[in-house]
Design a protein around this motif. Structure first.
Motif, PDB file in Angstrom:
ATOM      1  N   HIS A  59       0.817  -1.201   0.000  1.00  0.00           N
ATOM      2  CA  HIS A  59       0.000   0.000   0.000  1.00  0.00           C
ATOM      3  C   HIS A  59       0.858   1.262   0.000  1.00  0.00           C
ATOM      4  O   HIS A  59       1.998   1.263   0.483  1.00  0.00           O
ATOM      5  CB  HIS A  59      -0.922   0.013   1.226  1.00  0.00           C
ATOM      6  CG  HIS A  59      -1.782  -1.204   1.324  1.00  0.00           C
ATOM      7  ND1 HIS A  59      -2.876  -1.400   0.524  1.00  0.00           N
ATOM      8  CD2 HIS A  59      -1.673  -2.313   2.097  1.00  0.00           C
ATOM      9  CE1 HIS A  59      -3.413  -2.575   0.793  1.00  0.00           C
ATOM     10  NE2 HIS A  59      -2.710  -3.149   1.748  1.00  0.00           N
ATOM     11  N   THR A  60       0.275   2.321  -0.530  1.00  0.00           N
ATOM     12  CA  THR A  60       0.875   3.651  -0.428  1.00  0.00           C
ATOM     13  C   THR A  60       0.200   4.344   0.751  1.00  0.00           C
ATOM     14  O   THR A  60      -1.033   4.447   0.788  1.00  0.00           O
ATOM     15  CB  THR A  60       0.659   4.447  -1.719  1.00  0.00           C
ATOM     16  OG1 THR A  60       1.408   3.816  -2.765  1.00  0.00           O
ATOM     17  CG2 THR A  60       1.124   5.885  -1.569  1.00  0.00           C
ATOM     18  N   VAL A  61       0.988   4.805   1.708  1.00  0.00           N
ATOM     19  CA  VAL A  61       0.444   5.266   2.984  1.00  0.00           C
ATOM     20  C   VAL A  61       0.843   6.714   3.251  1.00  0.00           C
ATOM     21  O   VAL A  61       2.022   7.067   3.156  1.00  0.00           O
ATOM     22  CB  VAL A  61       0.936   4.379   4.150  1.00  0.00           C
ATOM     23  CG1 VAL A  61       0.228   4.769   5.449  1.00  0.00           C
ATOM     24  CG2 VAL A  61       0.704   2.905   3.838  1.00  0.00           C
ATOM     25  N   LEU A  62      -0.146   7.523   3.604  1.00  0.00           N
ATOM     26  CA  LEU A  62       0.086   8.916   3.994  1.00  0.00           C
ATOM     27  C   LEU A  62      -0.260   9.072   5.462  1.00  0.00           C
ATOM     28  O   LEU A  62      -1.357   8.697   5.895  1.00  0.00           O
ATOM     29  CB  LEU A  62      -0.772   9.867   3.159  1.00  0.00           C
ATOM     30  CG  LEU A  62      -0.633  11.363   3.495  1.00  0.00           C
ATOM     31  CD1 LEU A  62       0.741  11.886   3.061  1.00  0.00           C
ATOM     32  CD2 LEU A  62      -1.741  12.180   2.819  1.00  0.00           C
ATOM     33  N   VAL A  63       0.680   9.644   6.235  1.00  0.00           N
ATOM     34  CA  VAL A  63       0.458   9.917   7.657  1.00  0.00           C
ATOM     35  C   VAL A  63       0.626  11.418   7.877  1.00  0.00           C
ATOM     36  O   VAL A  63       1.751  11.905   8.043  1.00  0.00           O
ATOM     37  CB  VAL A  63       1.442   9.149   8.558  1.00  0.00           C
ATOM     38  CG1 VAL A  63       0.994   9.244  10.024  1.00  0.00           C
ATOM     39  CG2 VAL A  63       1.591   7.706   8.125  1.00  0.00           C
ATOM     40  N   PRO A  64      -0.439  12.192   7.865  1.00  0.00           N
ATOM     41  CA  PRO A  64      -0.301  13.637   8.038  1.00  0.00           C
ATOM     42  C   PRO A  64      -0.197  14.025   9.514  1.00  0.00           C
ATOM     43  O   PRO A  64      -0.745  13.351  10.390  1.00  0.00           O
ATOM     44  CB  PRO A  64      -1.601  14.183   7.432  1.00  0.00           C
ATOM     45  CG  PRO A  64      -2.596  13.077   7.633  1.00  0.00           C
ATOM     46  CD  PRO A  64      -1.827  11.790   7.551  1.00  0.00           C
ATOM     47  N   ASN A  65       0.498  15.106   9.761  1.00  0.00           N
ATOM     48  CA  ASN A  65       0.522  15.719  11.089  1.00  0.00           C
ATOM     49  C   ASN A  65      -0.733  16.574  11.196  1.00  0.00           C
ATOM     50  O   ASN A  65      -0.769  17.708  10.719  1.00  0.00           O
ATOM     51  CB  ASN A  65       1.778  16.569  11.259  1.00  0.00           C
ATOM     52  CG  ASN A  65       1.712  17.465  12.488  1.00  0.00           C
ATOM     53  OD1 ASN A  65       0.994  17.168  13.445  1.00  0.00           O
ATOM     54  ND2 ASN A  65       2.456  18.563  12.466  1.00  0.00           N
ATOM     55  N   VAL A  66      -1.770  16.043  11.826  1.00  0.00           N
ATOM     56  CA  VAL A  66      -3.039  16.768  11.866  1.00  0.00           C
ATOM     57  C   VAL A  66      -2.986  17.959  12.826  1.00  0.00           C
ATOM     58  O   VAL A  66      -3.907  18.776  12.844  1.00  0.00           O
ATOM     59  CB  VAL A  66      -4.219  15.841  12.231  1.00  0.00           C
ATOM     60  CG1 VAL A  66      -4.320  14.698  11.230  1.00  0.00           C
ATOM     61  CG2 VAL A  66      -4.105  15.314  13.651  1.00  0.00           C
ATOM     62  N   PHE A  67      -1.906  18.084  13.580  1.00  0.00           N
ATOM     63  CA  PHE A  67      -1.714  19.236  14.470  1.00  0.00           C
ATOM     64  C   PHE A  67      -0.866  20.319  13.814  1.00  0.00           C
ATOM     65  O   PHE A  67      -0.295  21.174  14.490  1.00  0.00           O
ATOM     66  CB  PHE A  67      -1.032  18.799  15.764  1.00  0.00           C
ATOM     67  CG  PHE A  67      -1.855  17.924  16.661  1.00  0.00           C
ATOM     68  CD1 PHE A  67      -3.245  17.919  16.596  1.00  0.00           C
ATOM     69  CD2 PHE A  67      -1.245  17.101  17.598  1.00  0.00           C
ATOM     70  CE1 PHE A  67      -4.003  17.116  17.434  1.00  0.00           C
ATOM     71  CE2 PHE A  67      -1.995  16.304  18.444  1.00  0.00           C
ATOM     72  CZ  PHE A  67      -3.369  16.303  18.368  1.00  0.00           C
ATOM     73  N   TYR A  68      -0.766  20.308  12.491  1.00  0.00           N
ATOM     74  CA  TYR A  68       0.164  21.195  11.793  1.00  0.00           C
ATOM     75  C   TYR A  68      -0.080  22.672  12.065  1.00  0.00           C
ATOM     76  O   TYR A  68       0.839  23.489  11.941  1.00  0.00           O
ATOM     77  CB  TYR A  68       0.115  20.932  10.281  1.00  0.00           C
ATOM     78  CG  TYR A  68      -1.163  21.363   9.614  1.00  0.00           C
ATOM     79  CD1 TYR A  68      -1.297  22.643   9.060  1.00  0.00           C
ATOM     80  CD2 TYR A  68      -2.251  20.504   9.517  1.00  0.00           C
ATOM     81  CE1 TYR A  68      -2.481  23.040   8.445  1.00  0.00           C
ATOM     82  CE2 TYR A  68      -3.434  20.885   8.917  1.00  0.00           C
ATOM     83  CZ  TYR A  68      -3.538  22.161   8.378  1.00  0.00           C
ATOM     84  OH  TYR A  68      -4.714  22.548   7.788  1.00  0.00           O
TER      85      TYR A  68
END
Length: 251
Positions: A59-68
């Motif tokens: 899989h291609t996985v994106l983990v964003p910093n939701v506290f940006y």
């Protein structure tokens, strides 16, 4: 397991630029995309390792910093091993940051994460899957209910406050969810007591959502997070079996 290649990326949003981690199999071929929603402790080595394991499964996985909005990760300085019981100041700092993630900001951000994956050369065309941890389970349900045409599967592990009396409770979006849903609650979790579990189950069932909700007996809130005092190796592996099974059915 497939070789993977991960990198730090910036994702443009309506409110600024979010730092994130993107990882995919190193074969250069587009793969089904997974959006991984972080827990309150944020984007850190352990979450990158979890994303790497998902990528290794194809899989291609994106983990964003939701506290940006509060800064690039780590937004709050963390010890190598996180024990909130011994370091209560961690949650004292994180509490207001978590509270700032309103349904409106979650929706705006989810639109950005999904757009990024839609345009990402490493991600295959079509809907994505979601997996979320602790507060990330809430974000996953909100995203699945707000963007049903873009989400094929949604998983949440040791999530809290998923079926409350608030007018913006995630369970109220059940009627809009078209994805298959898997939720695994922690045992004796004050943030997700039996009453909420029953209310969530009833909402998903009434809406005809394909779903499975389970309680991992003996597991504490945060059981998947190996760098925390809540980690439970057996429950964490059970989570991997369930999550990878969901992704196989989806893709």
């Amino acid at each position: 397991m497939t070789d993977v290649q991960g990198t730090a990326v910036d994702v443009p949003t309506e409110d600024g630029t979010a730092d994130a981690y993107l990882v995919a199999p190193a074969d250069g071929v587009p793969h089904p995309a997974v959006l991984l929603y972080m827990d309150a402790f944020g984007l850190r080595p352990h979450l990158r390792a979890m994303a790497d394991r998902l990528a290794g499964a194809g899989h291609t996985v994106l983990v964003p910093n939701v506290f940006y909005r509060h800064g690039r990760a780590p937004v709050v300085e963390l010890p190598e091993f996180i024990d909130p019981g011994a370091r209560p100041e961690i949650f004292e700092r994180l509490g207001p940051i978590m509270a700032s993630l309103t349904p409106e900001t979650v929706t705006r951000d989810a639109r950005a994460w999904l757009r990024y994956l839609e345009e990402c050369p490493a991600a295959a065309d079509g809907p994505v899957a979601l997996t979320g941890y602790c507060m990330g389970a809430r974000l996953a349900l909100l995203t699945a209910g707000t963007f049903p045409d873009r989400v094929a599967a949604a998983a949440g592990f040791h999530g809290g406050h998923l079926a409350t009396d608030d007018p913006d409770s995630p369970h109220l979006l059940a009627g809009r969810i078209t994805a298959e849903v898997y939720l695994a609650h922690a045992d004796h979790d004050r943030s997700m007591p039996p009453k909420q579990q029953e209310q969530l189950e009833a909402a998903l069932t009434a809406a005809g959502v394909r779903h499975r909700c389970e309680v991992y007996a003996g597991a504490r809130h945060g059981y998947t997070q190996a760098d925390t005092a809540a980690y439970d190796a057996e429950a964490a592996e059970r989570h991997w079996t369930a999550l990878l099974g969901l992704l196989r059915r989806t893709f």
